[in-house]
Design a protein around this motif. Structure first.
Motif, PDB file in Angstrom:
ATOM      1  N   LYS A 129       0.690  -1.102  -0.002  1.00 42.30           N
ATOM      2  CA  LYS A 129      -0.077  -0.027   0.026  1.00 42.30           C
ATOM      3  C   LYS A 129       0.745   1.180   0.001  1.00 42.30           C
ATOM      4  O   LYS A 129       0.324   2.346  -0.146  1.00 42.30           O
ATOM      5  N   GLY A 130       2.190   1.068   0.183  1.00 43.44           N
ATOM      6  CA  GLY A 130       3.011   2.334   0.269  1.00 43.44           C
ATOM      7  C   GLY A 130       2.711   3.027   1.416  1.00 43.44           C
ATOM      8  O   GLY A 130       3.096   4.112   1.487  1.00 43.44           O
ATOM      9  N   LEU A 131       2.426   2.223   2.633  1.00 41.85           N
ATOM     10  CA  LEU A 131       2.239   3.081   3.868  1.00 41.85           C
ATOM     11  C   LEU A 131       3.609   3.164   4.646  1.00 41.85           C
ATOM     12  O   LEU A 131       4.351   2.640   4.539  1.00 41.85           O
ATOM     13  N   ALA A 132       3.729   4.619   4.725  1.00 37.65           N
ATOM     14  CA  ALA A 132       5.149   5.089   5.200  1.00 37.65           C
ATOM     15  C   ALA A 132       5.604   4.663   6.346  1.00 37.65           C
ATOM     16  O   ALA A 132       4.961   4.419   7.378  1.00 37.65           O
ATOM     17  N   THR A 133       6.870   4.364   6.495  1.00 36.62           N
ATOM     18  CA  THR A 133       7.647   3.741   7.623  1.00 36.62           C
ATOM     19  C   THR A 133       8.228   5.048   8.557  1.00 36.62           C
ATOM     20  O   THR A 133       8.319   6.232   7.704  1.00 36.62           O
ATOM     21  N   GLN A 134       8.418   5.051   9.492  1.00 38.18           N
ATOM     22  CA  GLN A 134       9.045   6.084  10.246  1.00 38.18           C
ATOM     23  C   GLN A 134       9.885   5.532  11.207  1.00 38.18           C
ATOM     24  O   GLN A 134       9.901   4.330  11.768  1.00 38.18           O
ATOM     25  N   PRO A 135      10.995   6.195  11.814  1.00 40.99           N
ATOM     26  CA  PRO A 135      12.013   5.899  12.922  1.00 40.99           C
ATOM     27  C   PRO A 135      10.942   5.674  14.223  1.00 40.99           C
ATOM     28  O   PRO A 135      10.158   6.621  14.494  1.00 40.99           O
ATOM     29  N   LEU A 136      10.974   4.408  14.716  1.00 39.34           N
ATOM     30  CA  LEU A 136      10.218   4.322  16.122  1.00 39.34           C
ATOM     31  C   LEU A 136      11.009   4.825  17.173  1.00 39.34           C
ATOM     32  O   LEU A 136      12.281   4.652  17.379  1.00 39.34           O
ATOM     33  N   ARG A 137      10.334   5.250  18.325  1.00 40.39           N
ATOM     34  CA  ARG A 137      10.921   5.744  19.423  1.00 40.39           C
ATOM     35  C   ARG A 137      10.258   5.173  20.591  1.00 40.39           C
ATOM     36  O   ARG A 137       8.954   4.695  20.365  1.00 40.39           O
ATOM     37  N   ALA A 138      11.008   4.936  21.534  1.00 43.60           N
ATOM     38  CA  ALA A 138      10.626   4.208  22.861  1.00 43.60           C
ATOM     39  C   ALA A 138      10.223   5.347  23.765  1.00 43.60           C
ATOM     40  O   ALA A 138      10.978   6.236  24.000  1.00 43.60           O
ATOM     41  N   ARG A 139       9.415   5.215  24.731  1.00 40.65           N
ATOM     42  CA  ARG A 139       9.072   5.887  25.751  1.00 40.65           C
ATOM     43  C   ARG A 139       9.383   5.434  27.000  1.00 40.65           C
ATOM     44  O   ARG A 139       9.709   4.273  27.319  1.00 40.65           O
ATOM     45  N   SER A 140       9.903   6.389  28.072  1.00 42.85           N
ATOM     46  CA  SER A 140      10.325   6.018  29.198  1.00 42.85           C
ATOM     47  C   SER A 140       9.293   5.308  29.916  1.00 42.85           C
ATOM     48  O   SER A 140       8.058   5.515  29.674  1.00 42.85           O
ATOM     49  N   TYR A 141       9.719   4.521  30.835  1.00 39.49           N
ATOM     50  CA  TYR A 141       8.571   3.896  31.641  1.00 39.49           C
ATOM     51  C   TYR A 141       7.589   4.733  32.302  1.00 39.49           C
ATOM     52  O   TYR A 141       6.416   4.509  32.657  1.00 39.49           O
ATOM     53  N   GLY A 142       8.076   6.010  32.761  1.00 41.34           N
ATOM     54  CA  GLY A 142       7.127   7.012  33.304  1.00 41.34           C
ATOM     55  C   GLY A 142       6.450   7.949  32.498  1.00 41.34           C
ATOM     56  O   GLY A 142       5.426   8.349  32.752  1.00 41.34           O
TER      57      GLY A 142
END
Length: 137
Positions: A42-55
């Motif tokens: 479908k050409g769904l764009a990827t992106q850099p994934l970011r992690a969230r802090s536990y808080g």
């Protein structure tokens, strides 16, 4: 029941549980592999994934390129079909250099054990993500 027999029963139950989990993981991985193929087609764009802090207050670079799954960006899939829980311990070094995440076995139900209404099947989550296209998040 003798101790030997009890140990045998426990071992049989553990083996049955392990087989069930393996089947569920295989099925979930097939769903994710299908998602990656369809998202790519479908050409769904990827992106850099970011992690969230536990808080939840900070986010960190992960070096992973892929798609966020739920709108809260707590789960992601990379372009090779690896499944990630996008959270990490925080700290100054994480802020500066990012974090390294290890892929995890995908579940058939996401949010299991969460508050009422917060769990759904992986198949439904993946379909919602595909249906939303670029408007997600």
């Amino acid at each position: 029941m003798s101790d030997d027999r009890r140990d045998e029963v426990v071992a049989e139950q553990a083996a049955a549980h392990a087989r069930k989990l393996a089947r569920e993981t295989e099925e979930a991985q097939r769903l994710i592999d299908d998602f990656v193929r369809e998202a790519t087609a479908k050409g769904l764009a990827t992106q850099p994934l970011r992690a969230r802090s536990y808080g939840g207050g900070a986010t960190y670079r992960t070096g992973i390129l892929g798609w966020y799954l739920p709108r809260d960006r707590s789960l992601g899939v990379d372009t090779t079909g690896q499944f990630y829980l996008l959270n990490a311990p925080g700290g100054l070094m994480s802020r500066l250099s990012g974090v390294t995440l290890t892929p995890t076995a995908p579940p058939l139900a996401v949010g299991r054990g969460a508050r009422d209404g917060e769990s759904m099947s992986l198949a439904e989550l993946l379909q919602r993500r595909l249906d939303a296209g670029e408007a997600w998040g």
